[in-house]
Design an enzyme around this catalytic site. Structure first.
Site, PDB file in Angstrom:
ATOM      1  N   HIS A   1     -13.561  -2.391  -1.102  1.00  7.41           N
ATOM      2  CA  HIS A   1     -12.621  -1.994  -0.054  1.00  7.41           C
ATOM      3  C   HIS A   1     -13.037  -2.606   1.289  1.00  7.41           C
ATOM      4  CE1 HIS A   1      -9.267   1.056   0.100  1.00  7.41           C
ATOM      5  NE2 HIS A   1      -9.407   0.869   1.394  1.00  7.41           N
TER       6      HIS A   1
ATOM      7  N   TYR B   1      -2.190   5.117  -4.155  1.00  4.83           N
ATOM      8  CA  TYR B   1      -3.194   6.149  -3.932  1.00  4.83           C
ATOM      9  C   TYR B   1      -2.664   7.331  -4.721  1.00  4.83           C
ATOM     10  CZ  TYR B   1      -5.759   3.684  -0.281  1.00  4.83           C
ATOM     11  OH  TYR B   1      -6.544   2.792   0.415  1.00  4.83           O
TER      12      TYR B   1
ATOM     13  N   SER C   1     -12.909  -8.549  -0.924  1.00  2.17           N
ATOM     14  CA  SER C   1     -13.963  -8.052  -0.034  1.00  2.17           C
ATOM     15  C   SER C   1     -14.807  -9.198   0.502  1.00  2.17           C
ATOM     16  CB  SER C   1     -14.851  -6.985  -0.701  1.00  2.17           C
ATOM     17  OG  SER C   1     -14.063  -5.834  -0.994  1.00  2.17           O
TER      18      SER C   1
ATOM     19  N   LYS D   1      -8.332  -0.997  -9.034  1.00  2.00           N
ATOM     20  CA  LYS D   1      -8.959  -1.646  -7.864  1.00  2.00           C
ATOM     21  C   LYS D   1     -10.124  -0.798  -7.347  1.00  2.00           C
ATOM     22  CE  LYS D   1      -7.738  -3.319  -3.188  1.00  2.00           C
ATOM     23  NZ  LYS D   1      -8.190  -2.345  -2.202  1.00  2.00           N
TER      24      LYS D   1
ATOM     25  N   THR E   1      -5.807   2.229  -6.778  1.00  2.00           N
ATOM     26  CA  THR E   1      -7.047   2.134  -5.993  1.00  2.00           C
ATOM     27  C   THR E   1      -7.886   3.387  -6.213  1.00  2.00           C
ATOM     28  OG1 THR E   1      -6.038   0.695  -4.376  1.00  2.00           O
ATOM     29  CG2 THR E   1      -8.000   1.886  -3.663  1.00  2.00           C
TER      30      THR E   1
ATOM     31  N   SER F   1       0.818  -1.215   0.000  1.00  2.00           N
ATOM     32  CA  SER F   1       0.000   0.000   0.000  1.00  2.00           C
ATOM     33  C   SER F   1       0.851   1.265   0.000  1.00  2.00           C
ATOM     34  CB  SER F   1      -0.868  -0.008   1.262  1.00  2.00           C
ATOM     35  OG  SER F   1      -1.379   1.283   1.520  1.00  2.00           O
TER      36      SER F   1
HETATM   37  C1  LIG Z   1      -7.007  -1.952   7.805  1.00  2.00           C
HETATM   38  C2  LIG Z   1      -7.182  -1.909   6.323  1.00  2.00           C
HETATM   39  C3  LIG Z   1      -6.395  -1.045   5.577  1.00  2.00           C
HETATM   40  C4  LIG Z   1      -6.522  -1.011   4.192  1.00  2.00           C
HETATM   41  N1  LIG Z   1      -5.669  -0.214   3.467  1.00  2.00           N
HETATM   42  C5  LIG Z   1      -5.755  -0.222   2.126  1.00  2.00           C
HETATM   43  C6  LIG Z   1      -4.833   0.520   1.355  1.00  2.00           C
HETATM   44  O1  LIG Z   1      -3.955   1.180   1.893  1.00  2.00           O
HETATM   45  N2  LIG Z   1      -4.955   0.489   0.007  1.00  2.00           N
HETATM   46  C7  LIG Z   1      -5.929  -0.248  -0.626  1.00  2.00           C
HETATM   47  O2  LIG Z   1      -6.011  -0.248  -1.849  1.00  2.00           O
HETATM   48  N3  LIG Z   1      -6.801  -0.979   0.088  1.00  2.00           N
HETATM   49  C8  LIG Z   1      -6.731  -0.997   1.438  1.00  2.00           C
HETATM   50  N4  LIG Z   1      -7.585  -1.766   2.150  1.00  2.00           N
HETATM   51  C9  LIG Z   1      -8.577  -2.597   1.436  1.00  2.00           C
HETATM   52  C10 LIG Z   1      -8.007  -3.974   1.100  1.00  2.00           C
HETATM   53  O3  LIG Z   1      -7.044  -3.897   0.078  1.00  2.00           O
HETATM   54  C11 LIG Z   1      -9.130  -4.912   0.622  1.00  2.00           C
HETATM   55  O4  LIG Z   1      -9.824  -4.312  -0.447  1.00  2.00           O
HETATM   56  C12 LIG Z   1     -10.090  -5.249   1.749  1.00  2.00           C
HETATM   57  O5  LIG Z   1      -9.387  -5.520   2.939  1.00  2.00           O
HETATM   58  C13 LIG Z   1     -10.957  -6.449   1.366  1.00  2.00           C
HETATM   59  O6  LIG Z   1     -11.935  -6.686   2.340  1.00  2.00           O
HETATM   60  P1  LIG Z   1     -11.799  -7.833   3.465  1.00  2.00           P
HETATM   61  O7  LIG Z   1     -10.567  -7.559   4.232  1.00  2.00           O
HETATM   62  O8  LIG Z   1     -13.022  -7.676   4.301  1.00  2.00           O
HETATM   63  O9  LIG Z   1     -11.758  -9.140   2.732  1.00  2.00           O
HETATM   64  C14 LIG Z   1      -7.481  -1.840   3.538  1.00  2.00           C
HETATM   65  C15 LIG Z   1      -8.274  -2.701   4.298  1.00  2.00           C
HETATM   66  C16 LIG Z   1      -8.120  -2.755   5.668  1.00  2.00           C
HETATM   67  C17 LIG Z   1      -8.963  -3.740   6.447  1.00  2.00           C
END
Ligand SMILES: Cc1cc2nc3c(=O)[nH]c(=O)nc-3n(C[C@H](O)[C@H](O)[C@H](O)COP(=O)(O)O)c2cc1C
Length: 387
Positions: free
Chosen positions: A284, A152, A316, A260, A178, A128
């Site tokens: 997300h 980002y 997700s 994404k 993203t 990330s």
């Molecule tokens: C704590 C946390 C931080 C996240 N940070 C990012 C991020 O920095 N960039 C990004 O594209 N997605 C981020 N996501 C989304 C994840 O890439 C992913 O889409 C998501 O966790 C999927 O859902 P799930 O964990 O419920 O399966 C984050 C998710 C969580 C839980």
């Protein structure tokens, strides 16, 4: 390799002969509760929480529950192969680690532990932009592992170009852009605790080490962290971009680009029309639009519309091996694991990540075979029934 992943089961039972039980639960439904006991309220809420009422977090899980596997018998499924090809590269299994920011809030080793675990398992990781470690340090920890970089999109072209160049130089092969988090959603769990890691200077390691970002500051982030954070906020949040700007990224990224956060079939088509290489169907993890449709519910129509033009990935709500199987059967080439590995990280650093991911891979391998399938190509919507 036959039974390669399922062998984790034998390993655990054999260790039981020496009175050893696994250090962390193998039950995906208990992983979050175990991490809850370990984490402070702020970090736990940040990981587990969703947007608004949490409707989409719940919807993501409910969507998986509506699909059931219909097992087939006597199919000679002893030898199995979980390999898949994504963006022209063969992956040993259809699983990657999703980009998750600020991992040091759950474990001091943060993304470095994740990078080591991913390399050891042969699972690609997506780093990330909101990482608590720099691009270069994560690349070093990941060694010869496969790594993708999640952007980002900064509201500053010089910073964007500089970050992309660093990611490329550090061996990140694919860019994941993203789209769904250009500003933060209303997240009551975090708001109630007034907890946002970034304004505490966590999750800013990449820009703070970036020459283009630093050049715009009167004093370095080390000398004046508050000024650096105040510069970070408008650079990384609050500005939406437009489809017309995608050629700029193409110009500055030599490699595949994946979008994404796609949830509408027309956006998926638009990504394909724009010459993108892949998409991640994702909401997300329910953290952005409260009330948004479950990601799994839009996967089949999106895969049907663009699956032959771009590689369709999914995340997700994936928690189990059966979930991975269902997403692949509904059209995903691979899935991204999110919260489960972060809970593993919270529980046991690198070992915890490995445990959580190996468990899901073992479960996938066994479920694939026990439902009468030998490869991912055997899976289709016929494998499932909607209840
Ligand atoms: C704590 C946390 C931080 C996240 N940070 C990012 C991020 O920095 N960039 C990004 O594209 N997605 C981020 N996501 C989304 C994840 O890439 C992913 O889409 C998501 O966790 C999927 O859902 P799930 O964990 O419920 O399966 C984050 C998710 C969580 C839980």
């Amino acid at each position: 390799m036959a039974g390669q992943y399922g062998a984790y089961q034998n390993e655990i039972y054999l260790q039981g002969l020496g009175e050893q039980v696994p250090p962390f639960t193998t039950d995906p439904t208990r992983l979050e509760a175990a991490a809850r006991e370990k984490l402070d309220d702020g970090p736990y809420g940040y990981v587990a929480g969703g947007a608004g009422s949490g409707a989409t977090v719940r919807a993501n899980r409910e969507a998986f529950d509506r699909w059931r596997i219909v097992p087939r018998m006597l199919t000679d499924a002893t030898q199995r192969d979980l390999a898949t090809t994504v963006l022209g590269t063969e992956l040993p299994s259809p699983v990657l680690l999703a980009p998750v920011g600020v991992q040091s809030i759950v474990h001091p080793d943060g993304e470095l532990a994740t990078a080591r675990a991913a390399a050891a398992m042969g699972v690609p990781m997506v780093l990330s932009t909101a990482s608590s470690n720099t691009i270069e340090d994560v690349a070093e920890a990941n060694g010869d592992g496969t790594r993708w970089y999640q952007l980002y999109w900064p509201n500053d072209n010089e910073v964007t170009i500089s970050i992309l160049a660093r990611a490329k130089a550090a061996g990140f092969s694919t860019l994941v852009l993203t789209l769904d988090t250009w500003t933060l959603a209303w997240r009551p769990t975090d708001l109630d605790q007034a907890y946002l890691p970034f304004i505490r200077g966590i999750g800013t390691a990449i820009p703070f080490a970036d020459p283009a970002f630093r050049a715009k500051l009167a004093k370095s982030p080390e000398e004046d962290p508050t000024a650096a954070i105040l510069q970070w906020i408008p650079t990384f949040t609050g500005t939406d971009h437009h489809w017309d700007q995608l050629p700029f990224l193409r110009e500055h990224w030599d490699g595949p680009i994946v979008l994404k956060g796609i949830q509408h079939v027309d956006d998926a088509r638009r990504a394909a029309d724009a010459g993108m290489d892949g998409i991640v169907v994702s909401n997300h993890g329910g953290r952005q639009v409260d009330g948004a449709v479950a990601a799994l519910d839009v996967l089949p129509e999106i895969a049907a519309a663009v699956g032959d033009r771009v590689d369709v990935l999914f995340d997700s709500g994936v928690r189990t091996g059966a979930d991975v199987l269902k997403a692949v059967a509904l059209g995903a080439k691979a899935v991204l694991l999110g919260r489960p590995y972060v809970y593993g990280l919270a529980l046991g650093g690198e070992d915890g990540v490995r445990h959580a991911v190996r468990g899901i891979l073992a479960d996938l391998d066994l479920t694939l075979g026990l439902s009468g399938n030998r490869t991912l190509a055997d899976l289709s919507s016929d494998t499932l029934r909607r209840t």
